[in-house]
Design a protein around this motif. Structure first.
Motif, PDB file in Angstrom:
ATOM      1  N   LEU A 168       0.829  -1.201   0.000  1.00 57.94           N
ATOM      2  CA  LEU A 168       0.000   0.000   0.000  1.00 57.94           C
ATOM      3  C   LEU A 168       0.869   1.259   0.000  1.00 57.94           C
ATOM      4  O   LEU A 168       0.528   2.265  -0.626  1.00 57.94           O
ATOM      5  N   MET A 169       2.002   1.202   0.701  1.00 55.91           N
ATOM      6  CA  MET A 169       2.920   2.337   0.718  1.00 55.91           C
ATOM      7  C   MET A 169       3.508   2.573  -0.673  1.00 55.91           C
ATOM      8  O   MET A 169       3.661   3.710  -1.116  1.00 55.91           O
ATOM      9  N   GLY A 170       3.837   1.483  -1.368  1.00 60.58           N
ATOM     10  CA  GLY A 170       4.342   1.612  -2.732  1.00 60.58           C
ATOM     11  C   GLY A 170       3.308   2.223  -3.657  1.00 60.58           C
ATOM     12  O   GLY A 170       3.632   3.065  -4.506  1.00 60.58           O
ATOM     13  N   LEU A 171       2.059   1.808  -3.508  1.00 56.97           N
ATOM     14  CA  LEU A 171       0.978   2.382  -4.308  1.00 56.97           C
ATOM     15  C   LEU A 171       0.801   3.861  -3.996  1.00 56.97           C
ATOM     16  O   LEU A 171       0.556   4.679  -4.896  1.00 56.97           O
ATOM     17  N   LEU A 172       0.971   4.225  -2.730  1.00 61.49           N
ATOM     18  CA  LEU A 172       0.865   5.630  -2.329  1.00 61.49           C
ATOM     19  C   LEU A 172       2.011   6.458  -2.903  1.00 61.49           C
ATOM     20  O   LEU A 172       1.805   7.583  -3.379  1.00 61.49           O
ATOM     21  N   PHE A 173       3.228   5.908  -2.871  1.00 63.10           N
ATOM     22  CA  PHE A 173       4.372   6.582  -3.493  1.00 63.10           C
ATOM     23  C   PHE A 173       4.099   6.832  -4.976  1.00 63.10           C
ATOM     24  O   PHE A 173       4.391   7.905  -5.505  1.00 63.10           O
TER      25      PHE A 173
END
Length: 242
Positions: free
Chosen positions: A125-130
């Motif tokens: 999810l953090m990668g998607l947010l980045f």
């Protein structure tokens, strides 16, 4: 030699020298595609501003519910006011401001849950947010969000008296996996971006050097600019004031 308005089919898979940022200004970005599909550029721009304003309001709502649960659902009344805190919404950078206003609250919540109980979905999810902040905003927006996450990690470590080594490993692993995920999701743009950066460079790059003479108060700002330059944080040197 710049045929087809700067397009260079003779270089690798083809490349243009008019990128500057892999985000919203890139000719291969989702924004550029949306502008071609939409009835007009004005409609495309205004639609994205409204959509991102709604996203930032929703993100702020869940953030406030997390940090101040005693306020209850009444915070929903105030969350839409965030659209008035994002600067000049009629400027070309408004979409970037909206993306980082959405990204920061979500990143802080993800980091908090990841530090409490690390799980792989947090990293994905953090990668998607980045990817969202970088590709629907700008690289500057991404560095802002990442630096805020870095400072949050320091405060979290101090407040909960966590082991520094353990927290450093978790922070680096979170940012590494998220960054790799972001690059994979945006590989169709990162190819051209890195190729251009290696072979062309940017005129807007800043060069920092240590002060030649050092008087504590007058040069503290210059010293902070030097260290910010080492971190390649584009927005800090111009906005950081003593």
């Amino acid at each position: 030699y710049t045929p087809l308005n700067g397009w260079r089919p003779d270089i690798r898979f083809g490349i243009s020298f008019f990128f500057g940022d892999p985000g919203m200004s890139h000719p291969w970005s989702l924004f550029s595609l949306w502008e071609k599909i939409a009835p007009s550029r004005e409609f495309a721009y205004n639609f994205v501003i409204v959509l991102f304003g709604i996203c930032s309001s929703i993100a702020l709502y869940f953030f406030l519910r997390k940090i101040a649960p005693e306020l209850g659902r009444s915070v929903a009344i105030f969350c839409p006011l965030i659209v008035f805190c994002q600067g000049q919404l009629n400027s070309q950078f408004a979409r970037g401001r909206c993306s980082v206003a959405t990204g920061v609250p979500l990143l802080l919540m993800l980091l908090y849950h990841f530090y409490q109980r690390p799980k792989m979905p947090h990293l994905l999810l953090m990668g998607l947010l980045f990817w969202f902040v970088a590709f629907l905003g700008t690289i500057d927006n991404l560095t802002q969000m990442m630096m805020i996450g870095f400072f949050f990690t320091i405060l979290y470590t101090l407040y909960f008296k966590e082991n520094v080594k353990k927290m450093a490993v978790r922070f680096l692993s979170a940012y590494s996996v998220a960054g790799l995920t972001m690059i994979c999701l945006g590989l169709w743009i990162f190819y051209s971006f890195f190729w251009e950066y290696l072979h062309v460079g940017y005129m807007r790059e800043k060069v920092f050097s240590l002060p030649s003479t050092f008087d504590l108060l007058p040069n503290l700002h210059k010293l902070s600019q030097f260290f910010a330059g080492l971190l390649q944080v584009e927005w800090l040197p111009t906005n950081l004031e003593l």
